[in-house]
Design an enzyme around this catalytic site. Sequence first.
Site: not given
Length: 458
Positions: A155, A289, A276
């Site tokens: 979990h 990603e 970035s």
Amino acid sequence: MKLWGGRFKGETNELVYQFNASISFDKRFYEQDIRGSLAHAEMLGHCGIITADEADRIKKGLTSILDDINAGRLEIDPTAEDIHSFVEAELTARIGDAGKKLHTGRSRNDQVATDMKLYTRDYIDTLDPALKALLTTICNIMAENTETFMPGFTHLQKAQPVTLAHHFGAYFEMFRRDRSRLADIRRRMNLCPLGSGALAGTTYPLDRELTAKLLDFDGPTLNSMDSVSDRDYLVELLSALSLIQMHLSRFSEEIIIWNTNEYRFIEIDDAYSTGSSIMPQKKNPDIAELVRGKTGRVYGALTSLLTTLKGIPLAYNKDMQEDKEMFFDAADTALACVHLFDGMLKSLRFNKQIMERSAAGGFTNATDAADYLVGKGVPFRDAHSIVGQLVLYCIDKNIALDDMSLEEFKAISPVFENDVYDAIAISTCVNKRNTIGAPGPEAMKRTIAAYRDYLDKQ
Ligand code: ARG
């Protein structure tokens, strides 16, 4: 050159021609198309359907076309209808009338079915070593980290301590199954459709066994209608690719989580991260990603092909041309993802201390504390409840079980003795778990030896 002009009086509408044409994407398998034609020509010559001299000229012509395309001397005509028409027209231009005999006893339906199977087989033979390289990387990381403790999660909550080797071993199992799925698909699809004609075979005395042998198939397909309309192997492969992507995507998700400022379990090398444009501090796990993101398009290809096929009556219908673009896209995507993921894994640095500290927090040793009490004769259900009280106490004081004094332990249960500290140390919790498949270093060493043996043999 059109392969079917004879029964038409009028010209094809230009938009119809473009809509129908497949050259823009089927040019990708020119090599497989020519390989299939070489085998067909040899078989025709062997069976006396064309003369030995004609077969020879066709084969020389085809080989020269292949060499010229490979060397960049011949451009595939983007206005041709498809790769089959292009190669046949080029052959006839090079060797004259003998070229027009290549298509004897063959249809584009069995030809394209053969080309796609050859292409798929070649693709599997490229993807499999890439998966094996990934497995080798995983196995190497495992071997170096049998004593790198980290929390195991359920979990996404800390559950019990494991090792990095154990965690990576789970992915070894997944990618090993993926390889075995590819091998299954390859074996099941390896029957040759060539010689099935448009749908009903042919009246020429073709030797289909020979064609199959020349193309390294295990034999010819046994129903000519199925041969030209079977795309099951593509669905199977897209399904296998979807599973590979799903595994890569789950692994990516872990890499992304472990790379967060909060976890800092790993560092991704500069070569595999990007920054970035506005936030100077950022170093993002873009490869993980993107791999996670690209999973969607591979699933999309599977759904798309299944949907295309579901309403098609026997035998070949033009819908089947739609098997290509999305399959190629999914195949390229999966291969690139496996390669890049492997490179990224190789570049990872593991912050072992942070991982171990994380394993020590979050009461991952609570089960072992209960087992300790069981070892002293307390029934498990009572032990579970006692440790529950310990945990509550620790949460209240913001400490770990290991930080409690013996008096504090004894205040909750007098059964506790000084040996509890050793019993609930993270190293003990892991090192004692040595059943097959468990994270204990002894068990892991046996597992890793089995993995090495598998990588040596397969
Ligand atoms: N471009 C076609 C395809 O990809 C080749 C087969 C054409 N057959 C036909 N009967 N028009 O499926």
